[in-house]
Design an enzyme around this catalytic site. Structure first.
Site, PDB file in Angstrom:
ATOM      1  N   PRO A   1       0.806  -0.972  -0.021  1.00  0.00           N
ATOM      2  CA  PRO A   1      -0.013   0.095  -0.013  1.00  0.00           C
ATOM      3  C   PRO A   1       0.866   1.037  -0.179  1.00  0.00           C
ATOM      4  O   PRO A   1       1.506   1.722   1.113  1.00  0.00           O
ATOM      5  CB  PRO A   1      -0.849  -0.121   1.217  1.00  0.00           C
TER       6      PRO A   1
ATOM      7  N   SER B   1      -3.576   2.150  -0.270  1.00  0.00           N
ATOM      8  CA  SER B   1      -3.497   3.034   0.763  1.00  0.00           C
ATOM      9  C   SER B   1      -4.463   4.107   1.080  1.00  0.00           C
ATOM     10  O   SER B   1      -5.055   4.183   0.219  1.00  0.00           O
ATOM     11  CB  SER B   1      -1.919   3.899   0.287  1.00  0.00           C
TER      12      SER B   1
ATOM     13  N   TYR C   1      -4.817   3.956   9.154  1.00  0.00           N
ATOM     14  CA  TYR C   1      -4.464   4.568  10.258  1.00  0.00           C
ATOM     15  C   TYR C   1      -5.616   4.595  11.488  1.00  0.00           C
ATOM     16  O   TYR C   1      -6.802   4.598  11.112  1.00  0.00           O
ATOM     17  CB  TYR C   1      -3.943   6.074   9.982  1.00  0.00           C
TER      18      TYR C   1
ATOM     19  N   THR D   1      -1.762   0.337  10.401  1.00  0.00           N
ATOM     20  CA  THR D   1      -0.422   0.928  10.311  1.00  0.00           C
ATOM     21  C   THR D   1      -0.208   1.113  11.783  1.00  0.00           C
ATOM     22  O   THR D   1      -1.032   2.068  12.320  1.00  0.00           O
ATOM     23  CB  THR D   1      -0.177   2.196   9.455  1.00  0.00           C
TER      24      THR D   1
ATOM     25  N   ARG E   1      10.687  14.059   7.927  1.00  0.00           N
ATOM     26  CA  ARG E   1      11.358  13.930   6.479  1.00  0.00           C
ATOM     27  C   ARG E   1      11.847  15.158   6.152  1.00  0.00           C
ATOM     28  O   ARG E   1      11.148  16.098   5.530  1.00  0.00           O
ATOM     29  CB  ARG E   1      10.479  13.178   5.700  1.00  0.00           C
TER      30      ARG E   1
ATOM     31  N   LYS F   1       0.759  -3.598  10.893  1.00  0.00           N
ATOM     32  CA  LYS F   1       1.603  -3.411   9.917  1.00  0.00           C
ATOM     33  C   LYS F   1       2.754  -2.247  10.755  1.00  0.00           C
ATOM     34  O   LYS F   1       2.466  -1.223  11.282  1.00  0.00           O
ATOM     35  CB  LYS F   1       1.159  -2.521   8.755  1.00  0.00           C
TER      36      LYS F   1
ATOM     37  N   SER G   1       7.872  -4.419   9.274  1.00  0.00           N
ATOM     38  CA  SER G   1       8.167  -3.415   8.338  1.00  0.00           C
ATOM     39  C   SER G   1       8.863  -2.255   9.213  1.00  0.00           C
ATOM     40  O   SER G   1       8.497  -2.080  10.105  1.00  0.00           O
ATOM     41  CB  SER G   1       6.718  -3.071   7.750  1.00  0.00           C
TER      42      SER G   1
ATOM     43  N   HIS H   1       8.469   0.655   7.611  1.00  0.00           N
ATOM     44  CA  HIS H   1       7.908   1.751   6.764  1.00  0.00           C
ATOM     45  C   HIS H   1       8.942   2.342   6.060  1.00  0.00           C
ATOM     46  O   HIS H   1       8.662   3.699   5.436  1.00  0.00           O
ATOM     47  CB  HIS H   1       7.392   2.674   7.857  1.00  0.00           C
TER      48      HIS H   1
ATOM     49  N   ARG I   1       6.764  -1.438  -3.299  1.00  0.00           N
ATOM     50  CA  ARG I   1       6.178  -0.217  -3.745  1.00  0.00           C
ATOM     51  C   ARG I   1       6.285   0.059  -5.365  1.00  0.00           C
ATOM     52  O   ARG I   1       7.096  -0.651  -5.994  1.00  0.00           O
ATOM     53  CB  ARG I   1       7.099   0.951  -3.214  1.00  0.00           C
TER      54      ARG I   1
END
Length: 361
Positions: free
Chosen positions: A80, A109, A136, A162, A171, A234, A256, A258, A306
């Protein structure tokens, strides 16, 4: 001019990178803070070595496996990933069609630019694949419930909750560029129009709906009360969280980090111990060759790739990516003497040691 020859995932990424604007490419490729985890998600595979077996009859090799009670072509599905329409106008619709054409499942997603109804229909009109819905924890429970109900009504097999994002990772590239989804793109699943998105930063969009008060006790029983879909967690990286998933009766976990986009300097998923032996499936990220797929499969991990390479010719680009990975995976199985996925074992691998000769895994 000679036609560009795409032989491997590296070629495909290079071709896609020529097409994408810098801000879009940075959004897809970058991670949090110093991007240590982003790099190690790929470089961690460099220390593993595949041990070939000789004089094995692999003329009838079978790469297929079963996931969600349905056969898929090989042990790989599509992750996703949000904002796919930045890469190509068809976005998740192209990815869904490509997955159906090749025969692998797809994750949707919450940040998809097309609705779950459109995405699932695009794929299932072509072939019998399953979709799962990434979710989420939200402050607005009714909005979250609407996403769940829409996903279930659209035929999704599972919710991928998630769990590693109480807040968004830092980021730097997005902060420096003031990243926003381009004008014209909305988030139909979280009910954000393009006009609303233009008024907020990417961080603000996330914090406007996400709940940082999530917990096992709050999320899992509530989801069980509103859906019959499977519930997977996740973002798991520790044995303690696997045990919590078992305790709360979850159907699976996704091992994961992420993609290195949340907490930096977490381990590459291939280096995490085998956490999910008591659960049915697990995930490994950032596999870019069929050989890496063999490494991950021998470690009992599954990968959801991805597909930003969809910017290279949309659906055909995603199909090409999946076919490249499939062909490499099949050839590696044959060269290691494995006639079926069930024959792939950790004994097929060695690990490079700094203090001596190659060690068997």
């Amino acid at each position: 001019m000679a036609t560009e020859k795409i032989l491997c995932i590296g070629d495909l990424e290079a071709a896609a990178s020529k097409i994408l604007p810098v801000s879009t490419r940075d959004f897809y490729n970058s991670g949090s803070t110093n991007q240590v985890t982003v790099r190690e998600n790929s470089t961690a595979y460099n220390k593993y070595r595949i041990l070939p077996r000789v004089l094995k009859d692999v003329s009838q090799v079978n790469t297929s496996t079963t996931l969600f009670d349905r056969n898929i072509k090989f042990p790989l599905c599509v992750a996703p990933a949000g904002l796919q329409a930045m890469a190509h106008p068809d976005g998740e619709l192209a990815t869904s069609r490509a997955c159906a054409r090749v025969g692998v499942h797809m994750g949707v997603s919450s940040y998809a630019n097309h609705s779950v109804e459109q995405i699932t229909s695009a794929g299932t009109e072509i072939g019998p694949i399953h979709h799962v819905m990434q979710l989420y924890s939200m402050t607005d429970r009714e909005k979250e419930a609407r996403i769940v109900r829409r996903a279930e009504a659209s035929g999704c097999k599972a919710i991928f909750l998630t769990a590693d994002s109480p807040v968004l990772g830092v980021r730097y590239n997005e902060w420096r560029s003031g990243f926003q989804a381009p004008l014209g793109l909305g988030y139909p699943m979280i009910e954000k129009t393009t006009e609303q998105i233009q008024q907020e930063s990417h961080d603000e969009v996330f914090s406007s709906f996400n709940s940082d008060s999530h917990s096992w006790a709050r999320e899992i029983p509530w989801l069980r009360s509103i859906t019959n879909m499977e519930i997977w967690i996740k973002g798991v990286l520790t044995p303690e969280d696997v045990e919590m998933a078992i305790e709360y009766g979850c159907d699976g976990v996704i091992i994961s980090n992420h993609g290195g986009r949340q907490l930096d300097e977490t381990p590459a998923t291939i280096d995490v111990p085998l956490l999910a032996q008591r659960l049915r499936e697990a995930e490994s990220e950032s596999i870019s060759t069929g050989a890496s797929g063999l490494v991950a499969t021998s470690s009992k991990r599954w990968h959801w790739e991805r597909s930003v390479v969809g910017s290279y010719n949309g659906q055909k680009g995603v199909e090409l990516m999946l076919e490249v990975l499939y062909n490499e995976f099949k050839r590696c199985m044959q060269l290691t003497g494995c006639k079926s996925v069930s024959e792939i074992r950790s004994s097929s691998l060695g690990i490079v040691r700094s203090d001596g000769p190659l060690a068997r895994l």
